[in-house]
Each structure stands twice: as C-alpha cells, then as structure tokens.
Design a protein around this motif. Structure first.
Motif, PDB file in Angstrom:
ATOM      1  N   LYS A 148       0.813  -1.214   0.000  1.00  0.00           N
ATOM      2  CA  LYS A 148       0.000   0.000   0.000  1.00  0.00           C
ATOM      3  C   LYS A 148       0.849   1.267   0.000  1.00  0.00           C
ATOM      4  O   LYS A 148       0.607   2.188  -0.775  1.00  0.00           O
ATOM      5  N   PHE A 149       1.831   1.300   0.855  1.00  0.00           N
ATOM      6  CA  PHE A 149       2.662   2.496   0.975  1.00  0.00           C
ATOM      7  C   PHE A 149       3.274   2.882  -0.365  1.00  0.00           C
ATOM      8  O   PHE A 149       3.204   4.036  -0.782  1.00  0.00           O
ATOM      9  N   HIS A 150       3.843   1.881  -1.057  1.00  0.00           N
ATOM     10  CA  HIS A 150       4.506   2.194  -2.319  1.00  0.00           C
ATOM     11  C   HIS A 150       3.507   2.538  -3.424  1.00  0.00           C
ATOM     12  O   HIS A 150       3.751   3.429  -4.221  1.00  0.00           O
ATOM     13  N   GLU A 204      -8.114   9.010  -2.796  1.00  0.00           N
ATOM     14  CA  GLU A 204      -8.697   8.601  -1.521  1.00  0.00           C
ATOM     15  C   GLU A 204      -9.338   7.215  -1.599  1.00  0.00           C
ATOM     16  O   GLU A 204      -9.257   6.420  -0.672  1.00  0.00           O
ATOM     17  N   SER A 205      -9.978   6.928  -2.734  1.00  0.00           N
ATOM     18  CA  SER A 205     -10.687   5.652  -2.810  1.00  0.00           C
ATOM     19  C   SER A 205      -9.745   4.486  -3.101  1.00  0.00           C
ATOM     20  O   SER A 205     -10.019   3.356  -2.719  1.00  0.00           O
ATOM     21  N   LEU A 206      -8.613   4.774  -3.743  1.00  0.00           N
ATOM     22  CA  LEU A 206      -7.647   3.699  -3.995  1.00  0.00           C
ATOM     23  C   LEU A 206      -7.145   3.111  -2.676  1.00  0.00           C
ATOM     24  O   LEU A 206      -6.900   1.913  -2.549  1.00  0.00           O
ATOM     25  N   ASP A 207      -7.023   3.981  -1.705  1.00  0.00           N
ATOM     26  CA  ASP A 207      -6.572   3.591  -0.374  1.00  0.00           C
ATOM     27  C   ASP A 207      -7.392   2.415   0.203  1.00  0.00           C
ATOM     28  O   ASP A 207      -6.884   1.592   0.949  1.00  0.00           O
ATOM     29  N   LEU A 222      -0.482  -6.481 -11.169  1.00  0.00           N
ATOM     30  CA  LEU A 222      -1.599  -6.984 -10.362  1.00  0.00           C
ATOM     31  C   LEU A 222      -1.202  -8.134  -9.432  1.00  0.00           C
ATOM     32  O   LEU A 222      -1.584  -8.174  -8.261  1.00  0.00           O
ATOM     33  N   ASP A 223      -0.414  -9.038  -9.980  1.00  0.00           N
ATOM     34  CA  ASP A 223      -0.046 -10.208  -9.187  1.00  0.00           C
ATOM     35  C   ASP A 223       0.624  -9.814  -7.868  1.00  0.00           C
ATOM     36  O   ASP A 223       0.299 -10.341  -6.809  1.00  0.00           O
ATOM     37  N   GLY A 224       1.546  -8.898  -7.963  1.00  0.00           N
ATOM     38  CA  GLY A 224       2.253  -8.446  -6.768  1.00  0.00           C
ATOM     39  C   GLY A 224       1.351  -7.685  -5.816  1.00  0.00           C
ATOM     40  O   GLY A 224       1.549  -7.707  -4.596  1.00  0.00           O
ATOM     41  N   ILE A 225       0.362  -6.991  -6.350  1.00  0.00           N
ATOM     42  CA  ILE A 225      -0.588  -6.290  -5.483  1.00  0.00           C
ATOM     43  C   ILE A 225      -1.458  -7.311  -4.741  1.00  0.00           C
ATOM     44  O   ILE A 225      -1.705  -7.206  -3.543  1.00  0.00           O
ATOM     45  N   LEU A 238       0.991  -3.873   7.588  1.00  0.00           N
ATOM     46  CA  LEU A 238       0.788  -2.585   6.926  1.00  0.00           C
ATOM     47  C   LEU A 238       1.466  -1.483   7.735  1.00  0.00           C
ATOM     48  O   LEU A 238       1.448  -1.512   8.954  1.00  0.00           O
ATOM     49  N   GLY A 239       2.051  -0.558   7.037  1.00  0.00           N
ATOM     50  CA  GLY A 239       2.516   0.652   7.719  1.00  0.00           C
ATOM     51  C   GLY A 239       3.930   0.606   8.248  1.00  0.00           C
ATOM     52  O   GLY A 239       4.460   1.634   8.655  1.00  0.00           O
ATOM     53  N   VAL A 240       4.558  -0.575   8.246  1.00  0.00           N
ATOM     54  CA  VAL A 240       5.911  -0.644   8.817  1.00  0.00           C
ATOM     55  C   VAL A 240       6.931   0.050   7.910  1.00  0.00           C
ATOM     56  O   VAL A 240       7.749   0.845   8.372  1.00  0.00           O
ATOM     57  N   VAL A 241       6.849  -0.250   6.609  1.00  0.00           N
ATOM     58  CA  VAL A 241       7.768   0.392   5.668  1.00  0.00           C
ATOM     59  C   VAL A 241       7.646   1.908   5.784  1.00  0.00           C
ATOM     60  O   VAL A 241       8.629   2.634   5.822  1.00  0.00           O
ATOM     61  N   GLU A 242       6.422   2.353   5.880  1.00  0.00           N
ATOM     62  CA  GLU A 242       6.157   3.780   5.970  1.00  0.00           C
ATOM     63  C   GLU A 242       6.742   4.373   7.257  1.00  0.00           C
ATOM     64  O   GLU A 242       7.327   5.451   7.257  1.00  0.00           O
ATOM     65  N   ALA A 243       6.590   3.633   8.348  1.00  0.00           N
ATOM     66  CA  ALA A 243       7.101   4.119   9.634  1.00  0.00           C
ATOM     67  C   ALA A 243       8.622   4.221   9.619  1.00  0.00           C
ATOM     68  O   ALA A 243       9.194   5.205  10.086  1.00  0.00           O
ATOM     69  N   ILE A 244       9.277   3.209   9.061  1.00  0.00           N
ATOM     70  CA  ILE A 244      10.735   3.229   9.005  1.00  0.00           C
ATOM     71  C   ILE A 244      11.206   4.380   8.126  1.00  0.00           C
ATOM     72  O   ILE A 244      12.105   5.141   8.483  1.00  0.00           O
TER      73      ILE A 244
END
Ligand SMILES: [Zn+2]
Length: 409
Positions: free
Chosen positions: A235-237, A305-308, A349-352, A362-368
């Motif tokens: 999600k972050f990326h 916003e909706s992609l989130d 798509l596959d990776g998503i 979720l959110g760890v990459v973003e936090a670091i």
C-alpha cells in the motif's frame, strides 16, 4: 576527603583513588586512580597477561561530581602479550582511545537519543563533531551486543538524501520494524550488494516476502537472490504513485489556468497529499473550496482517496473487483496521470494481490521511512551512512518516535 571515600564515590570497580585535586574557581575535580591488583587483560586478544612492559597515565573525562567537571587520571599498563606483542591492557571503563570514560560516553549517547547533536554539545560543553563521534561509538557498542533479528519479511525502499548524495536503498526488517542495511543508489546492483555481502545462502532462502516499489531493479534482484520470496507491491509504495499522480494533476491545472485559479491551487500540495480523515475541519473547508472551483482536482482527489480502500480487502477476488470498479470510470475522466497509474496497477496486479496471500504488516515500511526522514531533518551531518543506520535502528529498538505509526493511529 579521604582517598577511600573518593574511591567509593567514583565507583570504578577494581580501582582506587590515590590522589585528588579540587579547583574551586574553575569548578573542576581531578582524581588519580590505580588498580587494586588483579589480572591484566590484553586489549588485542583478551587473554590474561602478567608481564608488564611499561606504565603510563591517561586522562579521561568522567561524569560530573555535583557542579564539578571531573577528570580521572588512570594508571595504565602496556603488556607483553605472547600472541600480540606489546599491547595496552583492556579496561572496561575506557572503551576507546578518546578521552572519555564509558559511562560519560553512555550519558552523551543517551542524550543524543532525544535531542539533536548540537543541543547535546551545548549541554556537555563539547564540539558537535565530538558528540557525533561519541554517539557513533555508543551505538556501535550497542549494536555489537545485541542479537540480530532473523530476516523473514523485508521492505525495500529508496530515500532521497539530498542533491549531493542522491538516493540510497533502504532494506528493512518488517518483523523487528527496523532498517537493516543502507546502500548507495537504487539500482539492481545496489540490492544485489545487500544479498551478497550481508546474507548467507541459507539466510536468503529464509526470506518469504518483500514489500517493494513497482520498479524493475529491486524485483529483478529479489528474484535472482531470494527464490522463496514473494514480492508484494504494498500500500505504501502504491499510494506514493497515487500521490505523484495527484500532484501532476495539480501542477497541470496550476499552469493551465491563470488568475484566481493559480492563487487557489498555490500552496495546496500538502493538503492534496493528505488523507481526508487526517485533516482538521478548516483544512477540509479549504479543500472543499478548491474542489468547487476545479472539477479535475476534485476527481483526482477522490481517486486517490478511494484507492486507499483497496487494502481493506483480504480476498483476491474482492480486491480485483474493487480495482476494476476503481479503474472503469477513468475512461471518461481524461486524467492522464491516473490512467497511467491504472495501467501500472494492472501490469503489476499479481504483486498487489500478494498482499492477500502473504500476511505482511501494513505501515511498517512507511514508519521506518518516516523515522529516517525525521532523523535527516533533525541533524545535518549524516554523510556517514553507518551512523544514520545505527541511529535509525536504535530509534526503532527504543520506539522513541515512529512518526508514521502515530499519524495512522
Ligand atoms: Zn594478546
């Protein structure tokens, strides 16, 4: 005061004070200490050595005694080690060649955990560069004494250091929520370097998932080196790309329209990149005003916003459905940057969808990422990547900051 009392106050195990000097004017205290007896340890190999080659004295700054800046003059021995030759003895209170005791360095290092080096320098009456090298030694000692967590789920990210140093690649451990490695640039070779130099073949096999950006280089490197690793476009990326898309729309509108519109769009970049739920009501009003004037920006914002919400689905089918529902209306909206984003999402798509197959936090990459950026903002002088890495690791271990986590909560 008697030397015995000074010995007790100083509290260096194995050492006694044999002389003291107080300067009331300068507010300094100096204590001379020597060993009580006991074995000497070679600083080279750590073995016990009894043959002494030379006696000398070294002065180190220790913690202050009340208002008095304290210096300790230590009697030391150079030993004749059968293995290493002439070597100084190992003294736990003297961790390096710098003129400071271990607990003094610890105090400086601890102070650096919550304040910028410049402020710590002022507090201790040291030069900024001295504080940074003390802090680096403090962190190195900490790192040497801890067990390295196993790397099973990794994050790979790029961070912009500035005009001169450009980009670095950050590898992080998603389980221990800390960065584990920094490399210069953001090429396939950069990440290859990590796999080659930092991990054994067995450790590479243990990696089960990697959260990365949708670019080619990192994917190619992971596929080559970590065969059991599934790639997750997290999600972050993905949301970073959505943010880029809305920023492109904003810029295009800014240049296309003149006059009033320019004034309205100006300075709204941050607002448009923010999540609606994180905005205060005056900020929401500002945005609403902007949306009323410009339909394109409004549509772009809704799309972002909706992609989130895509990551609220944990079943592949549901995720695919939602993504199609998100992409369909784009055909009528003439928003180039988002059409490009949609194409990118479809081809990755596959990776998503791997998000549904592999449970990554979720959110760890973003936090670091946020922590490293806040370190960069706070203290100049991270030319030393090793220092920056240790600093960020320590931050994660002590949970002093976690900027992004706080925001998300
Ligand atoms: Zn030795």
């Amino acid at each position: 005061m008697r030397n015995d009392d000074w010995s007790r106050i100083l509290g260096w195990p194995g050492y006694r004070v044999y002389r003291s000097e107080i300067d009331e004017q300068a507010k300094t205290l100096k204590l001379w200490v020597r060993r009580k007896r006991g074995k000497f340890m070679c600083s080279g190999c750590g073995r016990a050595v009894s043959e002494i080659a030379e006696v000398y004295e070294r002065e180190v700054r220790d913690l202050p005694c009340f208002e008095y800046r304290t210096t300790v003059a230590v009697e030391l021995y150079r030993l004749r080690c059968p293995d290493c030759g002439i070597k100084t003895e190992k003294v736990p209170q003297l961790p390096s060649k710098a003129p400071f005791s271990k607990r003094f360095e610890d105090a400086v290092g601890e102070a650096c955990e919550s304040a910028a080096a410049r402020r710590v320098a002022k507090q201790f009456g040291l030069a900024g560069s001295t504080v940074r090298s003390i802090d680096l030694r403090y962190l190195e000692r900490w790192a040497a004494n801890r067990r390295k967590p196993v790397l099973a789920q990794m994050g790979v990210d790029e961070i912009h250091l500035g005009k001169k140093q450009k980009f670095i690649t950050v590898v992080s451990n998603l389980d221990s929520t800390e960065p584990v490695w920094f490399g210069r640039e953001r090429k396939k070779e950069t990440l290859d370097g990590f796999f080659q130099s930092e991990l054994s073949a067995r450790q590479r096999m243990r990696i089960t998932a990697a959260c990365v950006d949708m670019g080619e280089p990192y994917r190619l490197s992971i596929e080559q080196w970590a065969p059991n690793c599934s790639i997750v476009y997290d999600k972050f990326h993905v949301m970073q790309h959505a943010n880029q898309a809305i920023d492109e729309v904003r810029r295009a509108e800014f240049f296309r329209k003149g006059g009033v519109m320019r004034g309205l769009v100006k300075g709204k970049r941050w607002l448009l990149l923010s999540r609606w739920m994180n905005l205060s009501s005056p900020k929401r009003q500002e945005l609403t005003q902007l949306f009323a004037m410009n339909r394109k920006i409004f549509q772009a914002y809704l799309l972002k916003e909706s992609l989130d919400r895509l990551w609220t689905y944990r079943y592949e089918g549901a995720m695919v459905n939602y993504l199609h529902r998100w992409i369909d209306p784009l055909r009528w909206q003439r928003l180039k940057p988002f059409q490009k984003l949609a194409e990118m999402l479809v081809s990755h798509l596959d990776g998503i969808l791997n998000y549904c197959r592999t449970k990554v936090p979720l959110g760890v990459v973003e936090a670091i990422n946020g922590n490293i950026k806040s370190l960069l903002r706070r203290g100049r002088g991270y030319k030393n990547l090793r220092y920056l890495l240790l600093k960020a690791q320590r931050m994660a271990a002590t949970s002093t900051e976690f900027v992004a986590f706080r925001k998300a909560a």
